[in-house]
Scaffold this motif. Structure first.
Motif, PDB file in Angstrom:
ATOM      1  N   GLY A  51       8.166  16.397  49.936  1.00  0.00           N
ATOM      2  CA  GLY A  51       7.339  17.435  49.339  1.00  0.00           C
ATOM      3  C   GLY A  51       7.648  18.851  49.755  1.00  0.00           C
ATOM      4  N   PHE A  52       8.843  19.108  50.304  1.00  0.00           N
ATOM      5  CA  PHE A  52       9.202  20.439  50.775  1.00  0.00           C
ATOM      6  C   PHE A  52      10.292  21.057  49.903  1.00  0.00           C
ATOM      7  CE2 PHE A  52       7.114  18.637  54.361  1.00  0.00           C
ATOM      8  CZ  PHE A  52       6.627  19.698  55.127  1.00  0.00           C
ATOM      9  N   LYS A  53      10.198  22.349  49.728  1.00  0.00           N
ATOM     10  CA  LYS A  53      11.249  23.114  49.067  1.00  0.00           C
ATOM     11  C   LYS A  53      11.993  23.928  50.119  1.00  0.00           C
ATOM     12  CE  LYS A  53       8.917  23.558  44.595  1.00  0.00           C
ATOM     13  NZ  LYS A  53       8.403  24.503  43.577  1.00  0.00           N
ATOM     14  N   GLY A  54      13.318  23.957  49.997  1.00  0.00           N
ATOM     15  CA  GLY A  54      14.133  24.662  50.973  1.00  0.00           C
ATOM     16  C   GLY A  54      14.673  25.966  50.442  1.00  0.00           C
ATOM     17  N   ALA A  55      14.756  26.954  51.314  1.00  0.00           N
ATOM     18  CA  ALA A  55      15.352  28.252  50.965  1.00  0.00           C
ATOM     19  C   ALA A  55      16.062  28.791  52.199  1.00  0.00           C
ATOM     20  CB  ALA A  55      14.278  29.230  50.492  1.00  0.00           C
ATOM     21  N   TRP A  56      17.197  29.408  51.977  1.00  0.00           N
ATOM     22  CA  TRP A  56      17.959  29.959  53.100  1.00  0.00           C
ATOM     23  C   TRP A  56      17.206  31.129  53.732  1.00  0.00           C
ATOM     24  CZ3 TRP A  56      21.638  27.232  55.107  1.00  0.00           C
ATOM     25  CH2 TRP A  56      22.446  26.415  54.313  1.00  0.00           C
ATOM     26  N   ILE A  57      17.116  31.116  55.048  1.00  0.00           N
ATOM     27  CA  ILE A  57      16.715  32.319  55.785  1.00  0.00           C
ATOM     28  C   ILE A  57      17.948  33.185  55.952  1.00  0.00           C
ATOM     29  CG2 ILE A  57      15.782  33.211  57.958  1.00  0.00           C
ATOM     30  CD1 ILE A  57      14.370  30.518  58.332  1.00  0.00           C
ATOM     31  N   GLU A  58      19.027  32.547  56.372  1.00  0.00           N
ATOM     32  CA  GLU A  58      20.340  33.182  56.443  1.00  0.00           C
ATOM     33  C   GLU A  58      21.341  32.169  55.917  1.00  0.00           C
ATOM     34  OE1 GLU A  58      23.432  35.142  59.703  1.00  0.00           O
ATOM     35  OE2 GLU A  58      21.334  34.749  60.251  1.00  0.00           O
ATOM     36  N   ARG A  59      21.951  32.472  54.769  1.00  0.00           N
ATOM     37  CA  ARG A  59      22.796  31.493  54.085  1.00  0.00           C
ATOM     38  C   ARG A  59      23.887  30.964  55.005  1.00  0.00           C
ATOM     39  NH1 ARG A  59      23.407  29.509  49.274  1.00  0.00           N
ATOM     40  NH2 ARG A  59      21.745  30.866  48.460  1.00  0.00           N
ATOM     41  N   GLY A  60      24.016  29.645  54.982  1.00  0.00           N
ATOM     42  CA  GLY A  60      25.032  28.995  55.798  1.00  0.00           C
ATOM     43  C   GLY A  60      24.645  28.856  57.259  1.00  0.00           C
ATOM     44  N   LYS A  61      23.415  29.295  57.613  1.00  0.00           N
ATOM     45  CA  LYS A  61      23.030  29.243  59.018  1.00  0.00           C
ATOM     46  C   LYS A  61      21.647  28.643  59.244  1.00  0.00           C
ATOM     47  CE  LYS A  61      22.767  32.033  63.223  1.00  0.00           C
ATOM     48  NZ  LYS A  61      22.872  33.396  63.804  1.00  0.00           N
ATOM     49  N   SER A  62      20.633  29.154  58.553  1.00  0.00           N
ATOM     50  CA  SER A  62      19.272  28.668  58.811  1.00  0.00           C
ATOM     51  C   SER A  62      18.502  28.493  57.511  1.00  0.00           C
ATOM     52  CB  SER A  62      18.519  29.626  59.738  1.00  0.00           C
ATOM     53  OG  SER A  62      18.516  30.939  59.223  1.00  0.00           O
ATOM     54  N   LEU A  63      17.701  27.420  57.466  1.00  0.00           N
ATOM     55  CA  LEU A  63      16.921  27.076  56.290  1.00  0.00           C
ATOM     56  C   LEU A  63      15.440  27.016  56.632  1.00  0.00           C
ATOM     57  CD1 LEU A  63      18.930  24.221  54.519  1.00  0.00           C
ATOM     58  CD2 LEU A  63      17.965  26.199  53.367  1.00  0.00           C
ATOM     59  N   ARG A  64      14.616  27.391  55.655  1.00  0.00           N
ATOM     60  CA  ARG A  64      13.165  27.246  55.783  1.00  0.00           C
ATOM     61  C   ARG A  64      12.691  26.257  54.733  1.00  0.00           C
ATOM     62  NH1 ARG A  64      10.028  32.539  56.485  1.00  0.00           N
ATOM     63  NH2 ARG A  64      10.609  32.026  58.651  1.00  0.00           N
ATOM     64  N   PHE A  65      11.917  25.259  55.175  1.00  0.00           N
ATOM     65  CA  PHE A  65      11.350  24.269  54.273  1.00  0.00           C
ATOM     66  C   PHE A  65       9.838  24.464  54.237  1.00  0.00           C
ATOM     67  CE2 PHE A  65      15.269  22.507  55.964  1.00  0.00           C
ATOM     68  CZ  PHE A  65      15.917  22.097  54.799  1.00  0.00           C
ATOM     69  N   GLN A  66       9.290  24.528  53.021  1.00  0.00           N
ATOM     70  CA  GLN A  66       7.867  24.774  52.875  1.00  0.00           C
ATOM     71  C   GLN A  66       7.216  23.778  51.923  1.00  0.00           C
ATOM     72  OE1 GLN A  66       8.064  29.138  51.941  1.00  0.00           O
ATOM     73  NE2 GLN A  66       6.554  29.275  53.598  1.00  0.00           N
ATOM     74  N   SER A  67       6.007  23.364  52.288  1.00  0.00           N
ATOM     75  CA  SER A  67       5.156  22.582  51.401  1.00  0.00           C
ATOM     76  C   SER A  67       3.848  23.341  51.269  1.00  0.00           C
ATOM     77  CB  SER A  67       4.907  21.187  51.983  1.00  0.00           C
ATOM     78  OG  SER A  67       4.056  21.266  53.112  1.00  0.00           O
ATOM     79  N   ALA A  68       2.870  22.729  50.654  1.00  0.00           N
ATOM     80  CA  ALA A  68       1.587  23.398  50.496  1.00  0.00           C
ATOM     81  C   ALA A  68       0.902  23.622  51.835  1.00  0.00           C
ATOM     82  CB  ALA A  68       0.680  22.571  49.584  1.00  0.00           C
ATOM     83  N   THR A  69       1.245  22.821  52.841  1.00  0.00           N
ATOM     84  CA  THR A  69       0.531  22.894  54.113  1.00  0.00           C
ATOM     85  C   THR A  69       1.401  23.148  55.334  1.00  0.00           C
ATOM     86  OG1 THR A  69       0.694  20.487  54.331  1.00  0.00           O
ATOM     87  CG2 THR A  69      -1.294  21.353  53.282  1.00  0.00           C
ATOM     88  N   SER A  70       2.720  23.062  55.206  1.00  0.00           N
ATOM     89  CA  SER A  70       3.576  23.147  56.391  1.00  0.00           C
ATOM     90  C   SER A  70       4.824  23.978  56.142  1.00  0.00           C
ATOM     91  CB  SER A  70       3.989  21.742  56.855  1.00  0.00           C
ATOM     92  OG  SER A  70       2.876  20.996  57.273  1.00  0.00           O
ATOM     93  N   GLN A  71       5.401  24.467  57.229  1.00  0.00           N
ATOM     94  CA  GLN A  71       6.644  25.231  57.179  1.00  0.00           C
ATOM     95  C   GLN A  71       7.517  24.832  58.364  1.00  0.00           C
ATOM     96  OE1 GLN A  71       6.674  29.594  56.324  1.00  0.00           O
ATOM     97  NE2 GLN A  71       7.583  29.773  58.362  1.00  0.00           N
ATOM     98  N   ILE A  72       8.804  24.592  58.087  1.00  0.00           N
ATOM     99  CA  ILE A  72       9.763  24.208  59.117  1.00  0.00           C
ATOM    100  C   ILE A  72      10.987  25.106  59.013  1.00  0.00           C
ATOM    101  CG2 ILE A  72      11.167  22.349  60.092  1.00  0.00           C
ATOM    102  CD1 ILE A  72       8.674  21.288  57.603  1.00  0.00           C
ATOM    103  N   ASP A  73      11.404  25.687  60.128  1.00  0.00           N
ATOM    104  CA  ASP A  73      12.636  26.468  60.200  1.00  0.00           C
ATOM    105  C   ASP A  73      13.650  25.720  61.045  1.00  0.00           C
ATOM    106  OD1 ASP A  73      11.300  28.392  58.777  1.00  0.00           O
ATOM    107  OD2 ASP A  73      11.097  29.806  60.440  1.00  0.00           O
ATOM    108  N   ILE A  74      14.861  25.565  60.503  1.00  0.00           N
ATOM    109  CA  ILE A  74      15.932  24.863  61.200  1.00  0.00           C
ATOM    110  C   ILE A  74      17.191  25.709  61.130  1.00  0.00           C
ATOM    111  CG2 ILE A  74      17.342  22.770  61.278  1.00  0.00           C
ATOM    112  CD1 ILE A  74      15.047  21.293  59.912  1.00  0.00           C
TER     113      ILE A  74
END
Length: 339
Positions: A51-74
């Protein structure tokens, strides 16, 4: 709670080359790659399924995944992840290959999934929550960490917090068993044995930290048992002993869920520096049959933090945070037990 990306820990021995992507042997449509003998899954595919959508924070380096209730940065090449603002240490660093960010399969299954979708965990079944064992660290001749200028001993504060927590959890309706109620030495294996004989559904070990030569180090950290086939957070490299299954591994997903909620409450209520949710093969975590957590609630080697720890108000706040952590964990596993 702010996102903390400190203490960058790089994985010793990760090869710059990886095998080509292969279909997941479990039969799902996601792909995995093998890096230095570790299976990795496509982070976008894994989080999209949950249930998460991903978007680059910095392309090729870090991604942010978001759902209606949570956020994960990797971030690639780091073991640090940030889940809802909380610092969480993965067993393996994320890796970037081609145009894809990968996380280890064990981290996907035993770290992210239990926290984000506990209802999807099928093995082992969700535990009951009736009997809680509270373990006040150290005791007797074992003083634990100390602040010698202020004449403060870890064993005294650990017991004080444990007794306060007992009072709070009894009011919540739990049966409480203590590994010690006075200033006595209890060997580490015996602490786990007390929990196992009591039929514990939960094990909470309370500690305070110290580090020599670094008086400015401060903050709170939370530990659960390291999953089989992963190295502990403090281990610079993998070791053959990582492949051994221990009693504490029977509850890997529930250890994770418990540790996450306990760490969230402790850092949030105390306002302490977030030093991370981590994994270790401490004896009490390794030998206990129930989900277990070990809290390092502050640094006695930091004079300012030691002064706070020495106040009854701080220790009461800590006990309340731990009780809230148990409550949050109980809420999280309730729909799993009733499904």
């Amino acid at each position: 709670m702010s996102a903390v990306f400190t203490a960058l820990i790089f994985f010793s021995g990760v090869s710059s080359e990886a095998a080509p992507p292969t279909r997941n042997p479990a039969g799902s449509s996601s792909t995995y790659i093998k890096v230095a003998g570790v299976n990795y899954v496509d982070a976008r595919v894994f989080f999209a399924r949950n249930g998460f959508k991903g978007a680059w924070i910095e392309r090729g380096k870090s991604l942010r995944f978001q759902s209606a209730t949570s956020q994960i940065d990797i971030e690639a090449d780091k073991r640090d992840a940030v889940i809802n603002g909380l610092r969480v240490l993965m067993g393996e660093p994320a890796v970037f290959r081609g145009s894809t960010l990968y996380v280890s399969r064990i981290d996907a299954d035993k770290l992210f999934l239990p926290i984000l979708r506990p209802s999807s965990v099928t093995t082992p079944p969700a535990p009951a929550l009736r009997v809680i064992v509270i373990d006040a660290g150290h005791g007797g001749q074992d003083t634990g960490t100390q602040n010698k200028p202020f004449k403060l001993d870890e064993k005294v504060f650990a017991l004080d917090v444990a007794m306060r927590l007992r009072t709070l959890l009894v009011k919540q309706g739990y049966k409480i068993v203590m590994t010690r109620t006075d200033d006595r030495f209890v060997p580490l294996p015996q602490r786990a044995e007390i929990a196992n004989k009591a039929g514990a559904d939960l094990f909470i070990s309370i500690h305070f930290n110290a580090v020599g030569g670094s008086p400015t180090v401060r903050g709170s950290e939370t530990y659960v048992m390291t999953p089989q086939y992963q190295r502990s957070t403090g281990s610079p490299r993998r070791d053959p002993s990582d492949n051994v299954a221990n009693p504490g591994n029977r509850n890997d997903p529930w250890n994770t869920l418990l540790g996450y909620h306990m760490h969230d409450q402790v850092v949030g209520k105390l306002g302490s520096l977030d030093r991370g949710f981590k994994r270790a093969r401490f004896a009490v975590l390794r030998l206990v049959n129930s989900p277990g957590v070990l809290i390092e609630a502050g640094y006695l080697s930091n004079n300012d933090e030691a002064k706070r720890i020495s106040t009854s108000a701080y220790r009461q706040s800590l006990a309340e945070a731990l009780a809230q952590g148990v409550r949050a964990y109980a809420v999280a596993i309730t729909p799993v037990k009733t499904k």
